[in-house]
Structures are given as C-alpha cells and as structure tokens.
Design a protein around this motif. Structure first.
Motif, PDB file in Angstrom:
ATOM      1  N   ARG A   1       1.808 -12.780   1.138  1.00 17.83           N
ATOM      2  CA  ARG A   1       0.397 -13.130   1.005  1.00 17.83           C
ATOM      3  C   ARG A   1      -0.346 -12.898   2.318  1.00 17.83           C
ATOM      4  O   ARG A   1       0.193 -13.117   3.398  1.00 17.83           O
ATOM      5  CB  ARG A   1       0.273 -14.603   0.613  1.00 17.83           C
ATOM      6  N   GLY A   2      -1.595 -12.453   2.198  1.00 19.52           N
ATOM      7  CA  GLY A   2      -2.422 -12.309   3.384  1.00 19.52           C
ATOM      8  C   GLY A   2      -2.675 -10.870   3.779  1.00 19.52           C
ATOM      9  O   GLY A   2      -2.723  -9.977   2.928  1.00 19.52           O
ATOM     10  N   GLU A   3      -2.805 -10.661   5.093  1.00 20.04           N
ATOM     11  CA  GLU A   3      -3.159  -9.334   5.593  1.00 20.04           C
ATOM     12  C   GLU A   3      -2.117  -8.284   5.210  1.00 20.04           C
ATOM     13  O   GLU A   3      -2.465  -7.130   4.920  1.00 20.04           O
ATOM     14  CB  GLU A   3      -3.327  -9.366   7.112  1.00 20.04           C
ATOM     15  N   ALA A   4      -0.848  -8.641   5.206  1.00 17.57           N
ATOM     16  CA  ALA A   4       0.207  -7.685   4.858  1.00 17.57           C
ATOM     17  C   ALA A   4       0.001  -7.135   3.459  1.00 17.57           C
ATOM     18  O   ALA A   4       0.224  -5.945   3.204  1.00 17.57           O
ATOM     19  CB  ALA A   4       1.576  -8.352   4.965  1.00 17.57           C
ATOM     20  N   ARG A   5      -0.428  -7.984   2.554  1.00 22.63           N
ATOM     21  CA  ARG A   5      -0.678  -7.543   1.176  1.00 22.63           C
ATOM     22  C   ARG A   5      -1.888  -6.621   1.109  1.00 22.63           C
ATOM     23  O   ARG A   5      -1.857  -5.598   0.410  1.00 22.63           O
ATOM     24  CB  ARG A   5      -0.871  -8.753   0.261  1.00 22.63           C
ATOM     25  N   LEU A   6      -2.938  -6.959   1.827  1.00 27.23           N
ATOM     26  CA  LEU A   6      -4.135  -6.109   1.827  1.00 27.23           C
ATOM     27  C   LEU A   6      -3.813  -4.748   2.442  1.00 27.23           C
ATOM     28  O   LEU A   6      -4.279  -3.711   1.963  1.00 27.23           O
ATOM     29  CB  LEU A   6      -5.258  -6.783   2.604  1.00 27.23           C
ATOM     30  N   ARG A   7      -3.011  -4.740   3.492  1.00 26.83           N
ATOM     31  CA  ARG A   7      -2.619  -3.471   4.108  1.00 26.83           C
ATOM     32  C   ARG A   7      -1.771  -2.639   3.143  1.00 26.83           C
ATOM     33  O   ARG A   7      -1.909  -1.411   3.084  1.00 26.83           O
ATOM     34  CB  ARG A   7      -1.850  -3.740   5.406  1.00 26.83           C
ATOM     35  N   ALA A   8      -0.903  -3.284   2.384  1.00 25.75           N
ATOM     36  CA  ALA A   8      -0.092  -2.572   1.401  1.00 25.75           C
ATOM     37  C   ALA A   8      -0.971  -1.958   0.316  1.00 25.75           C
ATOM     38  O   ALA A   8      -0.718  -0.839  -0.141  1.00 25.75           O
ATOM     39  CB  ALA A   8       0.941  -3.512   0.781  1.00 25.75           C
ATOM     40  N   VAL A   9      -2.005  -2.683  -0.102  1.00 25.47           N
ATOM     41  CA  VAL A   9      -2.962  -2.140  -1.064  1.00 25.47           C
ATOM     42  C   VAL A   9      -3.573  -0.860  -0.514  1.00 25.47           C
ATOM     43  O   VAL A   9      -3.638   0.175  -1.203  1.00 25.47           O
ATOM     44  CB  VAL A   9      -4.077  -3.173  -1.367  1.00 25.47           C
ATOM     45  N   PHE A  10      -4.017  -0.917   0.721  1.00 25.52           N
ATOM     46  CA  PHE A  10      -4.643   0.249   1.350  1.00 25.52           C
ATOM     47  C   PHE A  10      -3.679   1.434   1.416  1.00 25.52           C
ATOM     48  O   PHE A  10      -4.035   2.565   1.037  1.00 25.52           O
ATOM     49  CB  PHE A  10      -5.112  -0.129   2.755  1.00 25.52           C
ATOM     50  N   GLU A  11      -2.470   1.202   1.888  1.00 28.85           N
ATOM     51  CA  GLU A  11      -1.505   2.294   2.036  1.00 28.85           C
ATOM     52  C   GLU A  11      -1.122   2.892   0.683  1.00 28.85           C
ATOM     53  O   GLU A  11      -1.037   4.115   0.533  1.00 28.85           O
ATOM     54  CB  GLU A  11      -0.254   1.796   2.765  1.00 28.85           C
ATOM     55  N   ASN A  12      -0.894   2.047  -0.304  1.00 24.41           N
ATOM     56  CA  ASN A  12      -0.538   2.554  -1.633  1.00 24.41           C
ATOM     57  C   ASN A  12      -1.688   3.334  -2.251  1.00 24.41           C
ATOM     58  O   ASN A  12      -1.485   4.343  -2.933  1.00 24.41           O
ATOM     59  CB  ASN A  12      -0.163   1.392  -2.560  1.00 24.41           C
ATOM     60  N   TRP A  13      -2.900   2.849  -2.028  1.00 20.09           N
ATOM     61  CA  TRP A  13      -4.092   3.515  -2.556  1.00 20.09           C
ATOM     62  C   TRP A  13      -4.235   4.906  -1.948  1.00 20.09           C
ATOM     63  O   TRP A  13      -4.561   5.878  -2.625  1.00 20.09           O
ATOM     64  CB  TRP A  13      -5.312   2.660  -2.240  1.00 20.09           C
ATOM     65  N   LEU A  14      -3.952   5.014  -0.655  1.00 19.78           N
ATOM     66  CA  LEU A  14      -4.044   6.305   0.018  1.00 19.78           C
ATOM     67  C   LEU A  14      -2.981   7.264  -0.516  1.00 19.78           C
ATOM     68  O   LEU A  14      -3.261   8.454  -0.745  1.00 19.78           O
ATOM     69  CB  LEU A  14      -3.890   6.112   1.527  1.00 19.78           C
ATOM     70  N   VAL A  15      -1.769   6.779  -0.725  1.00 20.20           N
ATOM     71  CA  VAL A  15      -0.711   7.616  -1.310  1.00 20.20           C
ATOM     72  C   VAL A  15      -1.134   8.103  -2.693  1.00 20.20           C
ATOM     73  O   VAL A  15      -0.948   9.273  -3.052  1.00 20.20           O
ATOM     74  CB  VAL A  15       0.617   6.834  -1.387  1.00 20.20           C
ATOM     75  N   TRP A  16      -1.703   7.209  -3.482  1.00 22.04           N
ATOM     76  CA  TRP A  16      -2.190   7.567  -4.816  1.00 22.04           C
ATOM     77  C   TRP A  16      -3.199   8.706  -4.729  1.00 22.04           C
ATOM     78  O   TRP A  16      -3.156   9.650  -5.514  1.00 22.04           O
ATOM     79  CB  TRP A  16      -2.809   6.333  -5.460  1.00 22.04           C
ATOM     80  N   GLU A  17      -4.110   8.634  -3.777  1.00 18.28           N
ATOM     81  CA  GLU A  17      -5.137   9.660  -3.609  1.00 18.28           C
ATOM     82  C   GLU A  17      -4.536  11.021  -3.286  1.00 18.28           C
ATOM     83  O   GLU A  17      -5.100  12.052  -3.625  1.00 18.28           O
ATOM     84  CB  GLU A  17      -6.097   9.254  -2.475  1.00 18.28           C
ATOM     85  N   LYS A  18      -3.381  11.025  -2.626  1.00 15.67           N
ATOM     86  CA  LYS A  18      -2.802  12.274  -2.124  1.00 15.67           C
ATOM     87  C   LYS A  18      -1.679  12.820  -3.006  1.00 15.67           C
ATOM     88  O   LYS A  18      -1.048  13.810  -2.649  1.00 15.67           O
ATOM     89  CB  LYS A  18      -2.273  12.037  -0.706  1.00 15.67           C
ATOM     90  N   GLN A  19      -1.413  12.198  -4.154  1.00 11.94           N
ATOM     91  CA  GLN A  19      -0.321  12.626  -5.006  1.00 11.94           C
ATOM     92  C   GLN A  19      -0.495  14.073  -5.472  1.00 11.94           C
ATOM     93  O   GLN A  19      -1.532  14.456  -6.008  1.00 11.94           O
ATOM     94  CB  GLN A  19      -0.210  11.719  -6.242  1.00 11.94           C
ATOM     95  N   ARG A  20       0.532  14.888  -5.277  1.00 13.05           N
ATOM     96  CA  ARG A  20       0.442  16.311  -5.629  1.00 13.05           C
ATOM     97  C   ARG A  20       0.419  16.557  -7.125  1.00 13.05           C
ATOM     98  O   ARG A  20      -0.095  17.568  -7.573  1.00 13.05           O
ATOM     99  CB  ARG A  20       1.621  17.059  -4.995  1.00 13.05           C
TER     100      ARG A  20
END
Length: 214
Positions: free
Chosen positions: A78-97
């Motif tokens: 819970r907390g900032e770590a979760r928000l950062r994980a959201v951001f990183e996963n979202w970026l990976v999603w955007e870049k999926q080949r």
C-alpha cells in the motif's frame, strides 16, 4: 474452458490489436475472418453483428488492461510503491509490441468520444472506474502517512491520466525519443509534490529529564 470460449478469446485478442491500428470502425467480421483465416460464418456465430464485435472488443481491451496493469500493481504494498507500480505497468502496456497502434483504449476513446452507444457507455464506465481507482490509490498513500493530507486525490488521478495520454501522443504521433524521459521526469515531480516535507513531519516530544514528556 470450452473450446468455443478459447476460440472467442483468441479472436478478441486479435481484434483488440487490430483496433489499436484501424479503430473500431475499421473492424469488421469479414476483415477479422480474413486476417485469422477463419470463415465469416464461424465468426458471425460468435458475435452476431459488427456492433456486437465492437462492443466485445472494447470489453476485451479493458479486461486486458486490468489483467496487465491494475491487478499486478494492486498486489504491491500500500502507498507510494503501489502508485509507482501502476505507473510502470501502464508504461509497459503503452509500449507492448503486440499492439502495433499503441494503447487500444486511447485509440478507441478518440473514436467513441462523440458516438453514443453501448460500446461508448461501457468504455466511459470503465475509465471512470479507473480514475476512481487511481484516486483511491493516492488516498491509501495519504492514509499510510506517505503523502500530504491536503492532496486532492481526484486532481492527482487526472494529472497521472493526462501524463500517460501526453506520452502516447508525443511518443507515437510526434515520434520523440524524449517522450519517456519527459514522462518519468513529470511523474517524479508529481510524487515529490505529494510527499510530506521532512521539516513538516511531527518531531518526537522532548524528554523533560524525569522520563516524562513535556
């Protein structure tokens, strides 16, 4: 899982990929059948109409987003770590080949923003839920004492959502090599603004010398 359901899921996976490039209007049972080497009658049996194919494609895109971005992030602390994980996963999603057109939800959103109907209704509900989940993630970080208590969580959700949309535009349309670096800088600035300053944290009460605090 039954064979028919497995086939339908494989078809929808391809339809999401095509929708990221062609949009929903460019998606049809005939085109999808040709692309997959299947019969039109076989696909028609699964979807019944182009409109239903489009609705099911929107649903599939949203479900994929939850599976790849939301669910893994929400397993983080819970907390900032979760928000950062959201951001990183979202970026990976955007870049999926496998999604050559980028985020299918962005492509579909632009297409449906002024087209009433079941597909738009589903997408609107899904995106409102996502903004609510982002807001709640920030609130949890506040409750954990990691972010300032005066933060407008809905505003933060809007800003994070906007950062990703901006990245999509600058990376895909403008083809800027700086897009990810700019995105990360903006995200870190957003986190810095939300954190409680060190000099604002409550100091421990001083000891008056007899073992009791003042």
């Amino acid at each position: 899982m039954r064979k028919g359901q497995l086939t339908k899921e494989a078809v929808l996976d391809r339809s999401v990929s095509l929708a990221s490039q062609l949009g929903l209007d460019g998606l049809s049972i005939g085109l999808l059948a040709d692309d997959l080497g299947m019969s039109k009658s076989g696909l028609f049996a699964h979807f019944g109409s182009k409109e239903n194919l489009q609705l099911e494609t929107v649903k599939a895109a949203c479900h994929q987003f939850v599976d790849e971005v939301v669910a893994p992030a929400f397993r983080q602390p819970r907390g900032e770590a979760r928000l950062r994980a959201v951001f990183e996963n979202w970026l990976v999603w955007e870049k999926q080949r496998q999604r050559p057109g980028g985020c299918p939800i962005v492509a579909i959103s632009v297409e449906l923003d002024d087209k009433p109907g079941p597909a738009r209704d589903y997408l609107v509900g899904s995106q409102k839920d996502w903004l609510g989940a982002l807001s709640q993630t920030v609130q949890i970080a506040i409750d954990e004492g990691q972010f300032r208590p005066d933060i407008d969580t809905s505003q933060v959700a809007y800003e994070l959502y906007s950062l990703i949309l901006g990245y999509h535009h600058v990376a895909r349309l403008l083809q800027s090599r700086n897009a990810e670096a700019w995105l990360r800088t903006s995200f870190e600035s957003l986190l810095d603004e939300m954190r409680i300053p060190e000099n604002a944290k409550s100091p421990e009460s001083p000891d008056d010398g007899d073992g009791q605090t003042a």
